[in-house]
Design a protein around this motif. Structure first.
Motif, PDB file in Angstrom:
ATOM      1  N   ARG A  11      48.095 -50.540 -79.338  1.00  0.00           N
ATOM      2  CA  ARG A  11      47.484 -50.899 -78.057  1.00  0.00           C
ATOM      3  C   ARG A  11      47.245 -49.636 -77.238  1.00  0.00           C
ATOM      4  O   ARG A  11      47.876 -48.599 -77.457  1.00  0.00           O
ATOM      5  CB  ARG A  11      48.350 -51.889 -77.296  1.00  0.00           C
ATOM      6  CG  ARG A  11      49.669 -51.339 -76.805  1.00  0.00           C
ATOM      7  CD  ARG A  11      50.346 -52.302 -75.837  1.00  0.00           C
ATOM      8  NE  ARG A  11      51.686 -51.903 -75.470  1.00  0.00           N
ATOM      9  CZ  ARG A  11      51.983 -51.014 -74.518  1.00  0.00           C
ATOM     10  NH1 ARG A  11      51.013 -50.408 -73.860  1.00  0.00           N
ATOM     11  NH2 ARG A  11      53.239 -50.722 -74.246  1.00  0.00           N
ATOM     12  N   LEU A  12      46.314 -49.769 -76.283  1.00  0.00           N
ATOM     13  CA  LEU A  12      46.096 -48.681 -75.342  1.00  0.00           C
ATOM     14  C   LEU A  12      47.319 -48.533 -74.458  1.00  0.00           C
ATOM     15  O   LEU A  12      47.881 -49.533 -73.991  1.00  0.00           O
ATOM     16  CB  LEU A  12      44.872 -48.964 -74.467  1.00  0.00           C
ATOM     17  CG  LEU A  12      43.525 -48.589 -75.052  1.00  0.00           C
ATOM     18  CD1 LEU A  12      42.397 -49.128 -74.178  1.00  0.00           C
ATOM     19  CD2 LEU A  12      43.385 -47.086 -75.227  1.00  0.00           C
ATOM     20  N   LEU A  13      47.746 -47.316 -74.250  1.00  0.00           N
ATOM     21  CA  LEU A  13      48.865 -47.065 -73.358  1.00  0.00           C
ATOM     22  C   LEU A  13      48.376 -47.114 -71.914  1.00  0.00           C
ATOM     23  O   LEU A  13      47.219 -46.792 -71.618  1.00  0.00           O
ATOM     24  CB  LEU A  13      49.501 -45.711 -73.656  1.00  0.00           C
ATOM     25  CG  LEU A  13      50.089 -45.543 -75.064  1.00  0.00           C
ATOM     26  CD1 LEU A  13      50.684 -44.141 -75.223  1.00  0.00           C
ATOM     27  CD2 LEU A  13      51.126 -46.603 -75.371  1.00  0.00           C
ATOM     28  N   THR A  14      49.252 -47.503 -71.022  1.00  0.00           N
ATOM     29  CA  THR A  14      48.945 -47.559 -69.589  1.00  0.00           C
ATOM     30  C   THR A  14      49.879 -46.608 -68.856  1.00  0.00           C
ATOM     31  O   THR A  14      50.819 -46.052 -69.444  1.00  0.00           O
ATOM     32  CB  THR A  14      49.136 -48.988 -69.040  1.00  0.00           C
ATOM     33  OG1 THR A  14      50.544 -49.296 -69.068  1.00  0.00           O
ATOM     34  CG2 THR A  14      48.346 -50.011 -69.844  1.00  0.00           C
ATOM     35  N   GLN A  15      49.664 -46.488 -67.568  1.00  0.00           N
ATOM     36  CA  GLN A  15      50.521 -45.625 -66.757  1.00  0.00           C
ATOM     37  C   GLN A  15      51.981 -46.056 -66.848  1.00  0.00           C
ATOM     38  O   GLN A  15      52.872 -45.221 -66.754  1.00  0.00           O
ATOM     39  CB  GLN A  15      50.059 -45.640 -65.307  1.00  0.00           C
ATOM     40  CG  GLN A  15      48.758 -44.891 -65.101  1.00  0.00           C
ATOM     41  CD  GLN A  15      48.307 -44.981 -63.662  1.00  0.00           C
ATOM     42  OE1 GLN A  15      47.825 -46.022 -63.235  1.00  0.00           O
ATOM     43  NE2 GLN A  15      48.468 -43.905 -62.918  1.00  0.00           N
ATOM     44  N   ALA A  16      52.219 -47.327 -67.074  1.00  0.00           N
ATOM     45  CA  ALA A  16      53.598 -47.827 -67.196  1.00  0.00           C
ATOM     46  C   ALA A  16      54.295 -47.266 -68.435  1.00  0.00           C
ATOM     47  O   ALA A  16      55.522 -47.284 -68.521  1.00  0.00           O
ATOM     48  CB  ALA A  16      53.595 -49.354 -67.246  1.00  0.00           C
ATOM     49  N   ASP A  17      53.508 -46.743 -69.388  1.00  0.00           N
ATOM     50  CA  ASP A  17      54.059 -46.170 -70.621  1.00  0.00           C
ATOM     51  C   ASP A  17      54.283 -44.659 -70.510  1.00  0.00           C
ATOM     52  O   ASP A  17      54.598 -44.002 -71.510  1.00  0.00           O
ATOM     53  CB  ASP A  17      53.106 -46.425 -71.797  1.00  0.00           C
ATOM     54  CG  ASP A  17      52.905 -47.894 -72.082  1.00  0.00           C
ATOM     55  OD1 ASP A  17      53.915 -48.602 -72.252  1.00  0.00           O
ATOM     56  OD2 ASP A  17      51.733 -48.332 -72.143  1.00  0.00           O
ATOM     57  N   TYR A  21      55.302 -42.068 -73.431  1.00  0.00           N
ATOM     58  CA  TYR A  21      54.274 -41.133 -73.892  1.00  0.00           C
ATOM     59  C   TYR A  21      54.756 -39.687 -73.753  1.00  0.00           C
ATOM     60  O   TYR A  21      54.578 -38.881 -74.662  1.00  0.00           O
ATOM     61  CB  TYR A  21      52.966 -41.343 -73.124  1.00  0.00           C
ATOM     62  CG  TYR A  21      51.894 -40.362 -73.520  1.00  0.00           C
ATOM     63  CD1 TYR A  21      51.426 -40.306 -74.834  1.00  0.00           C
ATOM     64  CD2 TYR A  21      51.371 -39.466 -72.605  1.00  0.00           C
ATOM     65  CE1 TYR A  21      50.447 -39.388 -75.202  1.00  0.00           C
ATOM     66  CE2 TYR A  21      50.396 -38.550 -72.966  1.00  0.00           C
ATOM     67  CZ  TYR A  21      49.948 -38.516 -74.263  1.00  0.00           C
ATOM     68  OH  TYR A  21      48.993 -37.598 -74.641  1.00  0.00           O
ATOM     69  N   GLU A  52      51.461 -39.890 -66.288  1.00  0.00           N
ATOM     70  CA  GLU A  52      50.839 -41.102 -65.742  1.00  0.00           C
ATOM     71  C   GLU A  52      49.361 -40.859 -65.479  1.00  0.00           C
ATOM     72  O   GLU A  52      48.513 -41.683 -65.826  1.00  0.00           O
ATOM     73  CB  GLU A  52      51.527 -41.533 -64.440  1.00  0.00           C
ATOM     74  CG  GLU A  52      52.889 -42.122 -64.628  1.00  0.00           C
ATOM     75  CD  GLU A  52      53.604 -42.392 -63.311  1.00  0.00           C
ATOM     76  OE1 GLU A  52      53.089 -42.016 -62.220  1.00  0.00           O
ATOM     77  OE2 GLU A  52      54.693 -42.983 -63.364  1.00  0.00           O
ATOM     78  N   LEU A  55      47.368 -40.705 -68.670  1.00  0.00           N
ATOM     79  CA  LEU A  55      47.111 -42.036 -69.221  1.00  0.00           C
ATOM     80  C   LEU A  55      46.114 -42.815 -68.378  1.00  0.00           C
ATOM     81  O   LEU A  55      45.403 -43.680 -68.897  1.00  0.00           O
ATOM     82  CB  LEU A  55      48.421 -42.818 -69.375  1.00  0.00           C
ATOM     83  CG  LEU A  55      49.366 -42.281 -70.457  1.00  0.00           C
ATOM     84  CD1 LEU A  55      50.683 -43.046 -70.441  1.00  0.00           C
ATOM     85  CD2 LEU A  55      48.715 -42.337 -71.840  1.00  0.00           C
ATOM     86  N   ALA A  56      46.042 -42.517 -67.088  1.00  0.00           N
ATOM     87  CA  ALA A  56      45.081 -43.193 -66.220  1.00  0.00           C
ATOM     88  C   ALA A  56      43.661 -42.706 -66.470  1.00  0.00           C
ATOM     89  O   ALA A  56      42.700 -43.456 -66.281  1.00  0.00           O
ATOM     90  CB  ALA A  56      45.452 -42.983 -64.760  1.00  0.00           C
ATOM     91  N   GLU A  59      42.126 -42.302 -72.766  1.00  0.00           N
ATOM     92  CA  GLU A  59      42.373 -43.481 -73.581  1.00  0.00           C
ATOM     93  C   GLU A  59      43.280 -43.037 -74.725  1.00  0.00           C
ATOM     94  O   GLU A  59      42.840 -42.334 -75.634  1.00  0.00           O
ATOM     95  CB  GLU A  59      41.057 -44.057 -74.083  1.00  0.00           C
ATOM     96  CG  GLU A  59      40.223 -44.592 -72.923  1.00  0.00           C
ATOM     97  CD  GLU A  59      38.825 -44.956 -73.327  1.00  0.00           C
ATOM     98  OE1 GLU A  59      38.531 -46.157 -73.448  1.00  0.00           O
ATOM     99  OE2 GLU A  59      38.018 -44.019 -73.515  1.00  0.00           O
TER     100      GLU A  59
END
Length: 173
Positions: A11-17, A21, A52, A55-56, A59
């Motif tokens: 899955r695509l990572l998000t800022q929460a990851d 990361y 963060e 990742l924002a 991709e």
């Protein structure tokens, strides 16, 4: 072998990851410094907020086995009118314990599937001495089109980079 090893979740990572990361990115830079343009020394002091932001604005795909982040691969579309038909697969890394379980292949397939609707060509570079990565990319359909001699320099040693590309289905004239 547990079922999870046969089918990583991508899955695509998000800022929460960002914390996850940061951890795997630093591991990659420390374990294989010759394979990346950035360095462990440059990124280790970056705060989680820096990751963060990355990742924002990027991709980055993550591969998970049993809820553990074990691999990453980035996608970046080229910026500029004349090169917007191309994108780059970057920052690919799979933890040694997850290698051979289809994680790398799944990450590459995810990036290719993501790229196909929006670009005509996907490119990457790989250190010439990384035979397993070269095999992975070739098996996915990438072809070498050049070699950057002394493309990277790590601790006084030069590494050549193999330039690879994949023309996405029906998009080569």
């Amino acid at each position: 072998m547990p079922q999870a090893l046969d089918s990583p979740t991508i899955r695509l990572l998000t800022q929460a990851d960002a914390t996850l990361y940061r951890q795997i990115r630093l591991e990659a830079l420390a374990a294989n410094p010759e394979a990346f343009a950035s360095t462990f020394e440059r990124e280790r002091d970056m705060p989680v907020a820096w990751f963060e932001e990355r990742l924002a604005t990027s991709e980055v795909f993550g591969a998970f086995l049993e809820q553990q982040l074990v691999g990453v691969a980035g996608f970046r579309r080229q910026d500029g009118t004349k090169i917007a038909h191309k994108a780059v697969l970057w920052g690919m890394y799979v933890q040694p314990t997850a290698r051979g379980a289809g994680v790398g292949k799944s990450l590459v397939e995810a990036v290719v599937a993501h790229a196909a609707p929006c670009v005509e060509q996907l490119q990457l570079t790989v250190v010439s001495e990384n035979a397993s990565a070269l095999r992975l990319y070739e098996s996915a359909g990438f072809v070498a089109y050049g070699r950057e001699v002394q493309g990277l320099k790590q601790d006084g040693r030069y590494f050549d980079e193999i330039l690879m590309t994949m023309f996405l289905a029906g998009k080569r004239s």
